[in-house]
Design a protein around this motif. Structure first.
Motif, PDB file in Angstrom:
ATOM      1  N   MET B 335       0.809  -1.210   0.000  1.00  0.00           N
ATOM      2  CA  MET B 335       0.000   0.000   0.000  1.00  0.00           C
ATOM      3  C   MET B 335       0.840   1.256   0.000  1.00  0.00           C
ATOM      4  O   MET B 335       0.328   2.363  -0.152  1.00  0.00           O
ATOM      5  CB  MET B 335      -0.863   0.036   1.266  1.00  0.00           C
ATOM      6  CG  MET B 335      -1.743  -1.137   1.434  1.00  0.00           C
ATOM      7  SD  MET B 335      -2.472  -1.024   3.061  1.00  0.00           S
ATOM      8  CE  MET B 335      -3.139  -2.647   3.182  1.00  0.00           C
ATOM      9  N   ASP B 637      -9.311  -3.717   3.267  1.00  0.00           N
ATOM     10  CA  ASP B 637      -8.543  -2.832   2.396  1.00  0.00           C
ATOM     11  C   ASP B 637      -8.182  -3.534   1.094  1.00  0.00           C
ATOM     12  O   ASP B 637      -8.339  -2.996  -0.001  1.00  0.00           O
ATOM     13  CB  ASP B 637      -7.272  -2.359   3.113  1.00  0.00           C
ATOM     14  CG  ASP B 637      -6.475  -1.400   2.252  1.00  0.00           C
ATOM     15  OD1 ASP B 637      -7.099  -0.555   1.590  1.00  0.00           O
ATOM     16  OD2 ASP B 637      -5.237  -1.506   2.229  1.00  0.00           O
ATOM     17  N   ALA B 638      -7.706  -4.784   1.238  1.00  0.00           N
ATOM     18  CA  ALA B 638      -7.301  -5.524   0.046  1.00  0.00           C
ATOM     19  C   ALA B 638      -8.476  -5.693  -0.907  1.00  0.00           C
ATOM     20  O   ALA B 638      -8.310  -5.712  -2.129  1.00  0.00           O
ATOM     21  CB  ALA B 638      -6.749  -6.893   0.457  1.00  0.00           C
ATOM     22  N   ALA B 639      -9.706  -5.803  -0.351  1.00  0.00           N
ATOM     23  CA  ALA B 639     -10.889  -5.955  -1.201  1.00  0.00           C
ATOM     24  C   ALA B 639     -11.432  -4.595  -1.638  1.00  0.00           C
ATOM     25  O   ALA B 639     -12.533  -4.506  -2.163  1.00  0.00           O
ATOM     26  CB  ALA B 639     -11.959  -6.741  -0.443  1.00  0.00           C
ATOM     27  N   ASP B 640     -10.674  -3.561  -1.352  1.00  0.00           N
ATOM     28  CA  ASP B 640     -11.049  -2.202  -1.745  1.00  0.00           C
ATOM     29  C   ASP B 640     -12.355  -1.714  -1.129  1.00  0.00           C
ATOM     30  O   ASP B 640     -13.025  -0.837  -1.662  1.00  0.00           O
ATOM     31  CB  ASP B 640     -11.138  -2.082  -3.279  1.00  0.00           C
ATOM     32  CG  ASP B 640      -9.764  -1.787  -3.864  1.00  0.00           C
ATOM     33  OD1 ASP B 640      -8.924  -1.265  -3.097  1.00  0.00           O
ATOM     34  OD2 ASP B 640      -9.547  -2.097  -5.042  1.00  0.00           O
ATOM     35  N   SER B 643     -10.443   2.636   2.225  1.00  0.00           N
ATOM     36  CA  SER B 643      -9.239   3.227   1.623  1.00  0.00           C
ATOM     37  C   SER B 643      -8.005   2.876   2.456  1.00  0.00           C
ATOM     38  O   SER B 643      -8.106   2.406   3.591  1.00  0.00           O
ATOM     39  CB  SER B 643      -9.404   4.736   1.554  1.00  0.00           C
ATOM     40  OG  SER B 643      -9.406   5.260   2.870  1.00  0.00           O
ATOM     41  N   HIS B 644      -6.821   3.140   1.901  1.00  0.00           N
ATOM     42  CA  HIS B 644      -5.570   2.880   2.614  1.00  0.00           C
ATOM     43  C   HIS B 644      -5.525   3.633   3.933  1.00  0.00           C
ATOM     44  O   HIS B 644      -5.077   3.130   4.937  1.00  0.00           O
ATOM     45  CB  HIS B 644      -4.367   3.304   1.762  1.00  0.00           C
ATOM     46  CG  HIS B 644      -4.096   2.374   0.623  1.00  0.00           C
ATOM     47  ND1 HIS B 644      -4.627   1.100   0.560  1.00  0.00           N
ATOM     48  CD2 HIS B 644      -3.341   2.524  -0.491  1.00  0.00           C
ATOM     49  CE1 HIS B 644      -4.210   0.503  -0.554  1.00  0.00           C
ATOM     50  NE2 HIS B 644      -3.435   1.366  -1.214  1.00  0.00           N
ATOM     51  N   ASP B 691     -14.191   7.407   5.364  1.00  0.00           N
ATOM     52  CA  ASP B 691     -13.094   7.353   4.394  1.00  0.00           C
ATOM     53  C   ASP B 691     -12.126   8.501   4.670  1.00  0.00           C
ATOM     54  O   ASP B 691     -12.339   9.634   4.250  1.00  0.00           O
ATOM     55  CB  ASP B 691     -13.665   7.470   2.971  1.00  0.00           C
ATOM     56  CG  ASP B 691     -12.542   7.422   1.939  1.00  0.00           C
ATOM     57  OD1 ASP B 691     -11.397   7.116   2.336  1.00  0.00           O
ATOM     58  OD2 ASP B 691     -12.820   7.681   0.763  1.00  0.00           O
ATOM     59  N   SER B 693      -9.200   9.218   3.674  1.00  0.00           N
ATOM     60  CA  SER B 693      -8.382   9.842   2.618  1.00  0.00           C
ATOM     61  C   SER B 693      -9.127  11.003   1.964  1.00  0.00           C
ATOM     62  O   SER B 693      -8.508  11.912   1.433  1.00  0.00           O
ATOM     63  CB  SER B 693      -7.962   8.799   1.582  1.00  0.00           C
ATOM     64  OG  SER B 693      -9.075   8.092   1.141  1.00  0.00           O
TER      65      SER B 693
END
Lengths: 235, 757
Positions: B335, B637-640, B643-644, B691, B693
Motif C-alpha cells: 500500500m 482494504d485488500a478488497a477495496d 481506503s488505505h 473514508d 483519505s
C-alpha cells in the motif's frame, strides 16, 4: 518528664523501594540524655538514623525535633538547624585535607577559626596533619576528625552510627571518652552500636530494636545480658 | 628555529582552547559523575548566541560577552542540571551518557532551527580583528594572545574556586560522599547546579574563542569536544593541572605535525594507503592511547542497584513476534508509495544497527558509540569482496567485520563504562578519518553496495528490499534471542550485573567481552552489507552513530523489540518530517527531546508499551482474536472496501486501543464489559467507516486524528474496566512476617519467581 523531648519518632515507617524496614518505631530522647540504640543485624538501627538525619523520608509517621514536626525536612536543613550525624563507616571526606574537612563543618554556621581552634585543642594530632589528605590517616585519626565536627559545632543533637566499626578496643575506649565529654556539655546523643557493652557505660537509656520495631526501652543499667542475648540470638 | 617558535605559539593557543573545554568537562564529571557529550554543543550554541548579540544586533563586545558568558551560559547549565541531569541518579552509565547524547542532538537541532545555514550572514570576527604583534619576527594576532590569556585566567580562577572557597571544597566533597555533604549541612543539588553553571560558561568561552579562530559552523564547533576528551582523559577526568598539561601537549602535537608534514622527507603514504587523514585524527589517536595507558580500574564489588530490569525473552513470544513482523510488513508494503517504502526500508536498516547494540550494551552493559562504523565496514566488505552480493559474500563480510570488532575490542578490554565508550568513539573517528577516505574504500566518495542475491528470488523493487530487510531483522532478532537464552547470554548478563562476582566464579571476562563485541560488530556489518544501494562515508560517521545509541536506549536497549522501536523511530523521524512539513522544525529537536525524558523511564519505551500488551500475550485465545481483527481490517482494504488511510487509522486504533484492553475486558464484570465493549466498537466503527483519505486533506491532520482516537477510546475503555476491584498486591518479601500467608500471597510469589504453570 517535664520538658518535651528534644527528638521524637512517632510511629515511623520507612524502607527501601517496596521493602519496609521500620514498622512503626516510637522513640524519644530527652534534653541532655544519652540514648543507646541496640539491636541485631538488620533490626533497622541504621535506617532509624537515616530517617532522623533526613537522608531517608519516612513513608508514614512523624519526626519531631524540639516540639516541631520536621518530617520530610532535608538532611542539610536539619544539619544546619543543629543536628550532627556521624554516619556509619568513616564520616570524613577522604580526598579533602583535614582542614578542608573542617571547612565543610562551617555549613553549621560556625566560624572556621573557632572550629579549627577547638578541634586542634582537643585533638592535637589533627593539628599536626591539617594539610594531609584525610583518607591517608589511620582509622582512629579519621574517626577523631569525624568526631571533631560534633565537638566543634556545638550541636543540639548528636547521632552516632557504629563509631567503633573496625577500630582497636583501646581507640574505641578513647573515642567513647570523648562522646561522654560531649554529653557532659549537655548535648543529647543517640548512639547506635552493635557492641552493646561498650556503649551501655555511657548511655542513660537503652532502646532495643528488632525486626523494625522497638522491643524494649529502659534504663541502660537495667539491660542485662540475658535481655541482650535474647534479642540478638532470637528468643 | 623561527618556524618552530611560530608553530609553538599556534600550538599553545590551540591547546588553550582545548584546556578551557576539557576543564569544563572535568568539573561536571567530578561533581555529578556525568560525562557530558553535549559539552561542545553548549559551546556551539554559545558562539551562535554571541554572534547574534555582537554581530547581528551590534551590541558592544563586552556587553555581549557578559550576557553570553555570565548570564545565559550559567542559566543554561543550571536549567540542564535541575531538569535533566538530576533525575539520573541511580541510573546506569549507559543511560546517563545517552541523555547527554540527547541533549547534544537537541542543541544541534535547535541551532539548525534558529540559525539556518546562511552564507550571507554577518561574519564572526576575531577579537581585535587585524591587530597583531610581532614576537621574534612572527606576527601573532591579538586573538591568539587573548585565547592563551583566557586559558591562564581560567586555570587560576578554577584553582582558587576549587581550593579556597567553601563552595569549591563542597564541590569536591560531593564527589567523595554526597550523603555526608548533606549531613554537614551542605546542599549537593546547589553544588551540582553551580558546577554545571561554571561548566557551561567554560564551554561557552571556548566556543566563542574557537568560532573567532575558525568559522561559525555547527559541526566543527560541536566536534571540538572530541578533541578535548583526550586532554580530559590525560587528566584522568579529575586532575585539572594534568588536563591543562594534556591540552597543551595536544595543541603542540597538532602544530608540530602540521609543521613537519610539509617537509619532503615526511611520508605521504604508507603501504599504499594515504596518510592525509592522520592530522585530523590526531587528537583521537592521543585519546585512544591515553585511555589505554589508564591504570586498570578495580572491579567493583557489591551490588549496584539498577533501576532497569529486563525479562528473558521467551521463544514463543520471539517467534510469534518475528512472524508477525514479516506478515505485517508484507501486508502493508503493497500500500505504500515508493518514497514511503524507502523511508521504512531506511528505518529497518537503522533498526538492524540498533539491534547490534542489544547484546553488547543491553545484555553485557558495554557501551559502544561506534555501531555505524562497523556497518560502514560491512558495506565496504560487501561491495569489495567477489561474488557480487551473494549469500556467501554476505556471510564472509559479516565474519570479517566480527573479527575486526573483536580485534578492536582487544586493547579496549581493560576499559569499562565511560572509558570504553570514549575508546569506541575514538575508534569511530579514526576509522572515518583514516580508513574511509582511502582510495581502496570509498574512492569516489560513494560506493554501490550490491543487493543481496538469493537463489530463486529476485530482489529488484524497493518493496522486495523492504520485505528482505524485515526478514533479515526478524532472523537477526531471533539470533539475538537465542544468544540471550544460551550459556553465553547468561555470561553477558553476569558481566553486566557484577564483573567481580563473574570473575570470582571463574568466568573469563575477556572472552565474554570479546564475544559481545564480535556479535555486535557482526550484526552491524550485516546491516551495512544489506544497504543494497549507493552509500557515502558520511553516513557512517561518529556523529551519525550517536542518535542510534540514543534511540536504542529510548526504545529499550535490553530487548529486540526495543531495538526495532528505536530504529523505526529514528527512521520515522524523517518520515514525520516529510509528511508533516509544518512541524518539520520540531522534528529536528525530536530525538533529543525524547531522550531527555529518559531519566524518568530508563527501561525504554518498548518495555513500557510491551508491559501493556503482556496480559494479552499470555492468553492465546486473545492473541488469536487480536490477529484475526487485524487481518480482517487488512482484508477490507485488500478488497477495496475501505481506503488505505482508513486501513491505517483502523489498524492503529485496533492494535493500540482495542487489543491491550482485551484481557481486562474479558475479566471485567458483565455490566462494565458491555459498556467498555460498546465504547470500543464505536471507536472502531468511526476509524473504519469513515473514508479518511477524503474526509481529511492533510497527513498531519490524520496523524492527530489517530492519536485522538486512540486516546479517547483506548484510555476511555481502560477507565471503565479498571474500576473493577484491584488485585491485592502486598510485598511478597513481608508475607509471613507481618501477616499470615494467604493464598494470594503464594500465587503472587510464584508469579514473581516464574513458577506459574
Amino acid at each position: 518528664m517535664s520538658t518535651p523531648p528534644i527528638l521524637e519518632l512517632r510511629n515511623v515507617r520507612a524502607g527501601y523501594g517496596s521493602i519496609d524496614v521500620l514498622h512503626g518505631v516510637n522513640l524519644s530522647i530527652g534534653r541532655g540524655e544519652v540514648v543507646a540504640l541496640l539491636g541485631p543485624n538488620g533490626a533497622g538501627k541504621s535506617t532509624t538514623i537515616k530517617v532522623i538525619s533526613g537522608l531517608l523520608r519516612p513513608s508514614a509517621g512523624h519526626l519531631i525535633v524540639a516540639g516541631r514536626d520536621v518530617t520530610g525536612a532535608s538532611a542539610s536543613a536539619l544539619a544546619r538547624a543543629g543536628l550532627c550525624t556521624i554516619p556509619e563507616g568513616r564520616g570524613i571526606f577522604p580526598n579533602l585535607t583535614v582542614r578542608e574537612n573542617l571547612l565543610m563543618a562551617t555549613f553549621s554556621g560556625h566560624k572556621m577559626s573557632d572550629i579549627e581552634e577547638r578541634t586542634y585543642a582537643r585533638f592535637p594530632r589533627l593539628g599536626e596533619r591539617r594539610t594531609q589528605l584525610a583518607g591517608t590517616m589511620s582509622g582512629g585519626e579519621q574517626q577523631m576528625l569525624s568526631l571533631a565536627r560534633a565537638l566543634a559545632t556545638d550541636p543540639a543533637i548528636l547521632l552516632l552510627d557504629e563509631l567503633s566499626m573496625g577500630l582497636a578496643p583501646l581507640i574505641v575506649a578513647e573515642l567513647y571518652a570523648q562522646v561522654a565529654a560531649i554529653a557532659a556539655e549537655g548535648v543529647s546523643v543517640l548512639v547506635v552500636e552493635q557492641f552493646a557493652r561498650t556503649v551501655l557505660g555511657v548511655a542513660d537509656t537503652a532502646v532495643l530494636l528488632a525486626h523494625g520495631t522497638v522491643r524494649m526501652a529502659g534504663k541502660a543499667s537495667e539491660i542485662g545480658d540475658d535481655v541482650l542475648a535474647g534479642a540478638y540470638l532470637g528468643s | 628555529m623561527q618556524e618552530l617558535l611560530t608553530f609553538t605559539i599556534i600550538g599553545l593557543s590551540t591547546g588553550a582552547i582545548y584546556a578551557v573545554v576539557a576543564s569544563g568537562l572535568v568539573v561536571t564529571y567530578t561533581t555529578s559523575g556525568i560525562f557530558n557529550l553535549a559539552h561542545g554543543a553548549t559551546g556551539m550554541l554559545s558562539a551562535f548566541t554571541y554572534w547574534q548579540l555582537r554581530f547581528d544586533w551590534d551590541l558592544p563586545a563586552p556587553l555581549a560577552l557578559f550576557i553570553t558568558l555570565f548570564i545565559l551560559c550559567p542559566l543554561f547549565g543550571i536549567v540542564t542540571e535541575r531538569f535533566v541531569m538530576r533525575g539520573l541518579q541511580g541510573t546506569t552509565e549507559v543511560v546517563r551518557l545517552s541523555v547527554t547524547v540527547a541533549l547534544f542532538a537537541f542543541m544541534i537541532g535547535l541551532a539548525n532551527w534558529i540559525w539556518p545555514n546562511d552564507a550571507s550572514r554577518e561574519a564572526f570576527l576575531k577579537f581585535y580583528e587585524g591587530n597583531s604583534i610581532s614576537i621574534g619576527g612572527f606576527n601573532v594576532s591579538w586573538h591568539r594572545l587573548i585565547t592563551f590569556g583566557c586559558a591562564v585566567v581560567v586555570a587560576i580562577i578554577l584553582r582558587i574556586v576549587l581550593y579556597k572557597t567553601r563552595m569549591g571544597v563542597a564541590m569536591r566533597a560531593v564527589v567523595d560522599d554526597r550523603n555526608l555533604t548533606e549531613l554537614n549541612g551542605g546542599r549537593p543539588d546547589r553544588v551540582s547546579m553551580f558546577a554545571w553553571g561554571i561548566s557551561a560558561s567554560l564551554a561557552g568561552l571556548a566556543g566563542i574563542l574557537l568560532a573567532g579562530d575558525q568559522q561559525l559552523n555547527i559541526e566543527p564547533l560541536v566536534l571540538l569536544v572530541i578533541n578535548a576528551y583526550a586532554a580530559a582523559i590525560i587528566g584522568r577526568l579529575k586532575s585539572l593541572p594534568l588536563t591543562f598539561l594534556g591540552a597543551g601537549l595536544l595543541g603542540l602535537l597538532d602544530a608540530y605535525y602540521l609543521m613537519v608534514s610539509d617537509e619532503s622527507w615526511f611520508p605521504q603514504t604508507a603501504f599504499g594507503f594515504s596518510l592525509s587523514g592522520v592530522r585530523s585524527a590526531l587528537p583521537t589517536i592521543v585519546l585512544f592511547i591515553a585511555l589505554l595507558a589508564r591504570p586498570q580500574s578495580r572491579l567493583r564489588v557489591g551490588t549496584t542497584k539498577l533501576r532497569e530490569e529486563n525479562r528473558v525473552p521467551e521463544w514463543r513470544t520471539a517467534i510469534m513476534g518475528a512472524v508477525a513482523l514479516v506478515v505485517v510488513v508484507v501486508g502493508i508494503s503493497g500500500m505504500l508509495t515508493r518514497s514511503n517504502t524507502l523511508l521504512l526500508l531506511n528505518g529497518f536498516t537503522f533498526a538492524m544497527v540498533t539491534l547490534s547494540l542489544v547484546p553488547l550494551t543491553g545484555y553485557a552493559g558495554q557501551m559502544s558509540l561506534a555501531p555505524l562504523t562497523f556497518a560502514g565496514l560491512g558495506a565496504i566488505a560487501m561491495s569489495k569482496l567477489p561474488g557480487n552480493g551473494n549469500l556467501v559474500t554476505l556471510v564472509v563480510a559479516i565474519v570479517i567485520v566480527a573479527i575486526v570488532g573483536a580485534i578492536v575490542a582487544l586493547p579496549a578490554l581493560r576499559l569499562s563504562g565511560i572509558y570504553l565508550a570514549l575508546a569506541t568513539a575514538a575508534f569511530a573517528v579514526m576509522v572515518s578519518k583514516i580508513v574511509f577516505n582511502q582510495r581502496q574504500t570509498f574512492q569516489t566518495g560513494n560506493i554501490t553496495v550490491p543487493v543481496l542475491r538469493i537463489p530463486f528470488v529476485t530482489i529488484d523493487t524497493p518493496r522486495a528490499r523492504l520485505i528482505l530487510a524485515s526478514v533479515c531483522f526478524a532472523i537477526l532478532g531471533l539470533i539475538v534471542v537465542a544468544v540471550r537464552r544460551s550459556r553465553l547470554g547468561r555470561r553477558l548478563v553476569a558481566l553486566k550485573d557484577s564483573p567481580a562476582a563473574a570473575a570470582t566464579l571463574g568466568m573469563s571476562l575477556t572472552r565474554t567481552k570479546l564475544a559481545a563485541f564480535a556479535i555486535s560488530a557482526g550484526i552491524a556489518a550485516c546491516a551495512g552489507a544489506l544497504a543494497g544501494d549507493k552509500v557515502s562515508p558520511q553516513q557512517y560517521e561518529f556523529t551519525q552513530s550517536l542518535p542510534i545509541v540514543l534511540l536504542a536506549v529510548v526504545g529499550g536497549v535490553g530487548s529486540v523489540a526495543g531495538a526495532l522501536f528505536g530504529g523505526l523511530l529514528l527512521g520515522g523521524n524523517s518520515v514525520l518530517a516529510t509528511i508533516v512539513p509544518t512541524v518539520k522544525n520540531l522534528t529536528k529537536i525530536g530525538p533529543g527531546t525524547v531522550g531527555i525524558t529518559l531519566g524518568r523511564n530508563p527501561q525504554g519505551a518498548a518495555a513500557q508499551i510491551g508491559d501493556s500488551f503482556r496480559p494479552l500475550i499470555e492468553q492465546p485465545r486473545l492473541i488469536a482474536i487480536s490477529a484475526a481483527g487485524a487481518f480482517g481490517i487488512w482484508a477490507l482494504d485488500a478488497a477495496d472496501v475501505i481506503s488505505h488511510w482508513s486501513f491505517f487509522v483502523a489498524s492503529v486504533v485496533w492494535i493500540l486501543a482495542v487489543s491491550p484492553n482485551l484481557p481486562a475486558l474479558t475479566a471485567a464484570a458483565p455490566g462494565r464489559r458491555v459498556m467498555a465493549g460498546a465504547w470500543l466498537a464505536v471507536g472502531m466503527a468511526i476509524a473504519t467507516g469513515v473514508d479518511w483519505s477524503s474526509a481529511l486533506d492533510a497527513t498531519g491532520k490524520r496523524i492527530i486524528l489517530i492519536i485522538g482516537l486512540v486516546a479517547l477510546f483506548g484510555v476511555g475503555a481502560q477507565r471503565v474496566v479498571e474500576n473493577s476491584p484491584r488485585v491485592h498486591t502486598a510485598s511478597p518479601d513481608l508475607a509471613g512476617l507481618d501477616t499470615d500467608f494467604s493464598r494470594e500471597d503464594i500465587e503472587l510469589a510464584e508469579q514473581k519467581i516464574g513458577v506459574v504453570l
